[in-house]
Design an enzyme around this catalytic site. Structure first.
Site, PDB file in Angstrom:
ATOM      1  N   GLU A  88     -12.700  -3.928   3.784  1.00  0.00           N
ATOM      2  CA  GLU A  88     -11.966  -5.081   4.288  1.00  0.00           C
ATOM      3  C   GLU A  88     -11.822  -5.077   5.805  1.00  0.00           C
ATOM      4  OE1 GLU A  88      -8.846  -4.625   5.680  1.00  0.00           O
ATOM      5  OE2 GLU A  88      -8.731  -2.490   5.231  1.00  0.00           O
TER       6      GLU A  88
ATOM      7  N   GLN B  83       0.843  -1.186   0.000  1.00  0.00           N
ATOM      8  CA  GLN B  83       0.000   0.000   0.000  1.00  0.00           C
ATOM      9  C   GLN B  83       0.886   1.247   0.000  1.00  0.00           C
ATOM     10  OE1 GLN B  83      -2.442   0.972   3.506  1.00  0.00           O
ATOM     11  NE2 GLN B  83      -4.198   0.435   2.270  1.00  0.00           N
TER      12      GLN B  83
ATOM     13  N   SER C 298       4.307  -1.196   4.083  1.00  0.00           N
ATOM     14  CA  SER C 298       4.559  -2.445   4.796  1.00  0.00           C
ATOM     15  C   SER C 298       4.822  -3.577   3.800  1.00  0.00           C
ATOM     16  CB  SER C 298       3.318  -2.734   5.641  1.00  0.00           C
ATOM     17  OG  SER C 298       3.396  -3.976   6.216  1.00  0.00           O
TER      18      SER C 298
END
Lengths: 422, 393, 422, 393
Positions: free
Chosen positions: C265, C147, C182
């Site tokens: 999500e 992301q 990440s």
């Protein structure tokens, strides 16, 4: 000893006393402590709590006046005043005095609190000689004062007060409404903030007055607080005439006068409260924890209860030391701009935590204690009432939220909120 | 109870309707209270008229045949309103006890009388932290004295219970007692019986009416000694334990309701009260405190729902075990007991001066939250019960 | 039963199941649970924690890819995807699946987390058919996504991001810098937010792109986190060319796309985390409390420790129920605008509290646990590392402070801060 | 110690100067550390050069003849800097133990060698929560074997201590041991002695060097067994207890220092970092969190000052009793141990992403705070010691 500090060889034992008091020598203080202890044993009425439980407003006021005169006779009523007005006790001795009054569970001076602290410091810091001569001796004789600062729309945001004082020759004419005037029902005089320049920025158009509560147009109505007492009042002001000589400080300088006088009385009053909490208050809490419950077990034998006692006692010890430090720094004029806020915030929330715990550990019987003794603080042992009363410390005089903002901005130098666009 | 199973969504819809009706009724009822009264009163006649009294009474005795799940909805709404009412002592504890007893003419008649509003029972049971003993009264055979009918089997009951909800004013006191073998039973006495003293126990929370029940050697007929369903002493002990769980859970329902009411009042106040040129709710200190209140309420609501589901399903053979019910109840009671006090306290703080006035009414909720925290087990006592599972083994 | 609700005489037992899942019938679920349990017993490597402790980045990635394929073969890798793409599991079964994976202490899907959740939901909610066909099967085959949202000057204030994408014919050319990406070191593709209209108000000039990490001009540099791992990365972007077909949603609508896909999500991923904390995490904590210390005593026999266990277990139980509720409300489209924030805030702070307690109760030996197993969450039993790692939940994805503001404003309707005058 | 008493204000001035010099020196020293190093190192030679090593060593042995009050100033500054240094093990614990012992040639020589930086002692003592036993080693008469000189009085010492500060690298290990009568003594061994094993015990806090000391049947001369001042076993027990108090208090000094550093770093960051068009420190959520950190530090500072005063005055006949010292120490250690963790944790939170990076360095303080919370007694253990006063009677 020879320590490489750059200052060269100063020598000394390095031993220091455990006492935080520093002005008078240790011998004087020990003697003075013994004197106060003796006086307390002889003068604190042993049954005052019982007698004050359920006392009427008149009985409460009469008891407070009597106790004040008893303290006055001993020289203990206004120790913080200058010697010429009947005080003059060194700060270190005042610390001892309040420690011992707390240790002997003496009644608190509730009724005269505003008189001997707020009113006196106002007069001493900003009053005229004439005002001092008129009121300081009267206060010693029992004149009662009330603080007329807050208003319905000016609580935390005190500077937005709306009560108006219009100049009219040698007088001011006041219209408006004050709220949270603690003890107004008994008051002879009022410390009044009112707006004298409606066009000036909020804090710059306010003046500070001494108002006679017997003036026509003053109407006091009690407001019941959360525990059902009517100690707080509303004061309605309709065309009340105040002579111009009762102005304190210059016109429109009331905000600065209020700030200066509020700061002046914070140290020792906080110390007294901390000592109250740390002495009788904590003793009763330990008693409660040692009282066997219906099943025969003592709460204190539950390690979770004992742990909380240890934690609270530690915090209270820190509080008491903090208050002694604040008093000393006030005296030495080295107190930081947020020091009083640190003490007020920590005291009030610690009081609340302590009373919350007391309520829980005392269980159902605590709820059947329907009254607390008048003339006591919010650590009286009537735990539910004490707990609810503790909000009297986290809300007035600047809520805990306000205190945190003061600490952040004035104490730590963090940036202010951007001004509201509204 | 009827034997037609309801789907989960039908049940949720039923509860929603019950909730809406109750909230509306309580709102209209509160409006009738005088201006000086800081809390509404839901009196006996209103409990009868609404049918709330007989919710859990089987339909054969003129009740609604519902379960604790529906009672919980009413308790929740009474808590939101901080209503003063004998619902807890009568409908929740009294009817709850009767429902766990063996059927019998006297018990059945009493249930029918309660459903009709003609009799007002109360249950005398331990109300504090004591976790060991579930019975506060002892039953023994009466000493045989001259002139007695041999084999009449009269019994003597003694003991006391303090802070008993709605005891004063009840015309039947159901004593949760241990018989000579230690098996829990219910002994029905009247406040006028010799040796029975029922007195008011005033507490700071004016919305609750608690009483002290002292019974000193009161003689009772065998017909006044009612046994729990199932002849097994262990089953009786479980039933007695269930009554204490039910009492604790009832208070937890109340705590959730009053916490919700306090958050709503605070949000409302913070959105309108202005200081420093802004609504105080726009300050993070206020906003974030409200957010924390909301999180606690949300978590507490889940714990309560789980416990209510477990208790309501207790009679279901496929339902949870006694231990699971007690665990769920102790979780809900310990969490909500503490949360409600924290939330009412935060409400008082965020209301500022107004919150500290009598008229502001926040104190009504704070006192009720505090009493509720202690009533039928403080958080620490319930956590101790939960903790025993970790220390065992 | 006949209840006076106004709805008339509906009847029923009122008995409900203790399970919160509601979509599939109880029988199906019990069967499915047994199936997952059997699968876990047969497939979860018994020694994975030991093997993953001290694993290299390559070993970690290889293990994650293997485990993902194992789950995929069982139909457990992407249960939340639509059936046509390889998912289609009813929500109630997904709940069971994650409960059982947690109960059996299966390795977590760490490497593929963004791929199967964020990337997939972006493609499913806002992608084109072509984008879905290109990437969803690839993700199943192991394509890894990262992301690229945060930037050095755009952390909590994501909308102030500065990375720029300039239109150039059929392509966009991107310059800027991303932070806290990440797993970027392993990534094939990046979900990129970049500014396409520098003159529009902050949130209105942002577009959402799919960026190939092998594009020229992409430079990934690892950033060591507080426990010394290099899971986070900086991504420097210098003239990176992205074909216009890799835009997701309309130009300048990137903010809305990001919000929609983030919300999509949240439910199930939070449920998984809650189950992890409530299962193996809490079991190890209890184990730690039952392990005798040097003096021979077990911490759990200290009532203070047992009390905290009871309190934490109660909160974790509430969390798990909350997550089940959130999943159901997401499914039914009845979730409130701040529901996900409530769960994220409560989970992250509860995780932190729990690990703080674990560190304290485990004492000095906890500090000698120098490594935690890769592929585990922040409740691995290496308590000090777990505790420090818990800030990975209270800071990214909207700090706890931001969550409280969202709850206050969107959840409770409290007024927003006035706009800064600066 | 010199016998010339210093006034309280002179002492405060001395401490101020010591503090300023130490802070300045540590700042300059930290600047020399490489860019990848997240904490500064204050090595042995620097400790010698500053004279900090010999602060408490009497002037007759070439030390400064100061008290724990001055050592506390250094500890506080080392904590602020999160400095990696053997000061705790050597100067605070090692010298502290020697100072409580009877004078004697071997002890005096060691003190003189330490002051000169020629010897590096460490003290092996219990480092965890265990409150009962203050000694980790046992001393016994050596079994007489053939060929022994009769009456040589050789002794055998055994035991172990874990997480001992600065044990590895020390060339003298002082074992806090119990003799055959249970009286605490100090046994001096070398890491090279047969049966003595000293090994590194790496911990996550890289600024601390802890070690494990295992002694298995090591024979020692009577001259290596040093007794505490005063022949009274109770006095020896009090001295051993004092050593543990001193260790706990030393860590509390460190905790205060690092908490202060974390608050200052956070205030600095919050005043400059901007988000949403404002410095983040202008948001109440950040500002009020900083205020809470400040309050905790202020309270902790008072508790620490009281404990340091008490410990420093311990040798004063008019000074506090042992029990008062222990109480003051437990208050400071329990409060600051917890506060430092809370404050370092809040600092990490308020620094946002930067706080969570390795380079940001907040983790150095958090790990040190966490280790310090456990070292020489967790808050719960110290509160248990305080609580015993309430349960007694």
């Amino acid at each position: 000893m020879t320590i490489p500090t750059g200052s060269g060889g100063s020598t000394g034992s390095g031993g220091s006393t455990a006492s935080g008091a520093s002005v008078a020598g240790p011998v004087d203080l020990a003697e003075f402590r013994a004197e106060v202890q003796r006086w307390c044993r002889e003068n604190v009425p042993s049954d005052w709590r019982r007698a004050q439980t359920g006392a009427s407003a008149e009985e409460f006021a009469a008891f407070q006046q009597d106790w004040f005169q008893q303290l006055r006779a001993a020289g203990y009523a206004v120790p913080h005043w200058p010697a010429e007005w009947g005080g003059g006790m060194p700060v270190a001795q005042q610390v001892v005095l309040y420690q011992e009054l707390a240790a002997h569970d003496a009644p608190r001076l509730v009724l005269g609190f505003v008189s001997i602290h707020h009113a006196a410091s106002t007069l001493l810091v900003a009053g005229t000689d004439e005002q001092r001569r008129r009121h300081l001796p009267a206060i010693l004789d029992g004149e009662i004062w009330v603080q007329g600062f807050s208003e319905p729309e000016a609580g935390s945001d005190l500077a937005s007060l709306r009560t108006v004082a219009r100049r009219d020759g040698d007088t001011f004419v006041v219209d408006g409404q004050k709220l949270w005037a603690s003890g107004a029902a008994h008051a002879d005089w009022c410390l009044l903030l009112a707006r004298t320049d409606p066009d000036a920025p909020k804090r710059k158009g306010i003046s500070y007055f001494l108002m006679d509560m017997r003036s026509p147009g003053v109407d006091v109505r009690p407001v019941r607080n959360a525990i059902g007492d009517s100690h707080f009042c509303e004061i309605f002001l309709n065309g009340v005439v105040i002579p111009a000589e009762n102005l304190v400080g210059p016109v429109n300088a009331g905000w600065q006068v209020a700030q200066a006088t509020l700061a002046a009385e914070r140290g020792m009053t906080m110390l007294e409260l901390a000592e109250r909490l740390g002495n009788a208050g904590f003793r009763w809490l330990v008693d409660t924890c040692r009282t066997p419950g219906p099943g025969g077990g003592r709460p204190v034998d539950d390690p979770r209860v004992a742990d909380r006692l240890a934690e609270l006692e530690t915090e209270i010890t820190g509080l008491r030391a903090l208050c002694r430090g604040l008093v000393e720094r006030h005296e030495a004029d080295t107190a930081g701009p947020a020091d009083a806020s640190v003490v007020k915030l920590f005291y009030s929330e610690l009081l609340q935590r302590t009373m919350d715990f007391a309520v829980e550990v005392a269980g159902l019987p605590a709820h059947a204690e329907l009254r607390k003794p008048a003339s006591s603080g919010w650590e009286s042992g009537a735990w539910v009432l004490d707990f609810i009363g503790s909000w009297e410390w986290t809300i007035p005089g600047g809520t805990s939220e306000i205190q945190r903002t003061i600490i952040g901005e004035r104490g730590l130098g963090l940036p202010r909120e951007p001004a509201a666009s509204a | 109870m009827s034997d037609v199973a309801m789907s989960e969504s039908e049940l949720a819809e039923l509860h929603r309707e019950l909730r809406v009706v109750a909230r509306d009724l309580l709102r209209r009822n509160a409006a009738k209270a005088g201006p000086d009264q800081t809390y509404p009163t839901v009196d006996w006649s209103l409990l009868v008229d609404t049918g709330w009294l007989g919710l859990e009474i089987p339909e054969e005795f003129d009740g609604a045949g519902a379960t604790f799940a529906e009672v919980a909805v009413v308790l929740h709404e009474l808590g939101r309103a901080a209503a003063s009412t004998p619902y807890l002592g009568t409908a929740v504890l009294g009817v709850g006890a009767l429902g766990l007893l063996e059927a019998g003419a006297a018990r059945d008649e009493l249930l029918r009388a309660v459903a009709a509003g003609e009799q007002r029972p109360a249950l005398a049971l331990p109300t504090g932290d004591s976790d060991g003993d579930v019975t506060a009264f002892r039953l023994a055979a009466a000493p045989v004295s001259e002139g007695d009918q041999p084999g009449a089997g009269r019994m003597v009951v003694s003991g006391s219970a303090d802070f008993v909800p709605d005891a004063a004013g009840a015309d039947r006191i159901l004593l949760l007692a241990a018989d000579e073998s230690g098996t829990p039973v219910v002994v029905a006495v009247r406040p006028t019986d010799p040796g029975v003293t029922v007195s008011d126990r005033p507490v700071l929370d004016e919305t609750r009416h608690l009483g002290t029940v002292v019974v000193e050697g009161t003689e009772v007929d065998p017909g006044a000694v009612w046994r729990f369903r199932g002849t097994d002493p262990a089953a009786s002990a479980a039933s007695a334990r269930r009554l204490l769980d039910r009492a604790a859970l009832a208070v937890a329902c109340d705590s959730l309701g009053l916490a919700e009411a306090m958050l709503e009042a605070t949000v409302e106040y913070a959105g309108t009260r202005r200081q420093f040129g802004r609504p105080i709710g726009s300050f993070q200190a206020v906003k974030h405190a409200c957010a924390d209140m909301h999180v606690k309420i949300t978590v507490g609501r889940e714990l309560l729902a789980a416990a209510v589901r477990a208790l309501a399903a207790a009679e279901d053979p496929a339902g949870p075990h006694d231990q699971e019910i007690s665990v769920a109840v102790s979780r809900a009671k310990s969490y909500l007991g503490a949360a409600a006090v924290d939330i009412a306290g935060a409400a008082m703080q965020l209301h500022g001066g107004i919150g500290y006035t009598w008229e502001g009414g926040v104190h009504v909720y704070l006192k009720r939250a505090l009493l509720g925290r202690s009533l039928f087990g403080a958080p620490a006592a319930h956590r101790a019960r939960l903790a025993a599972r970790f220390t065992a083994l």
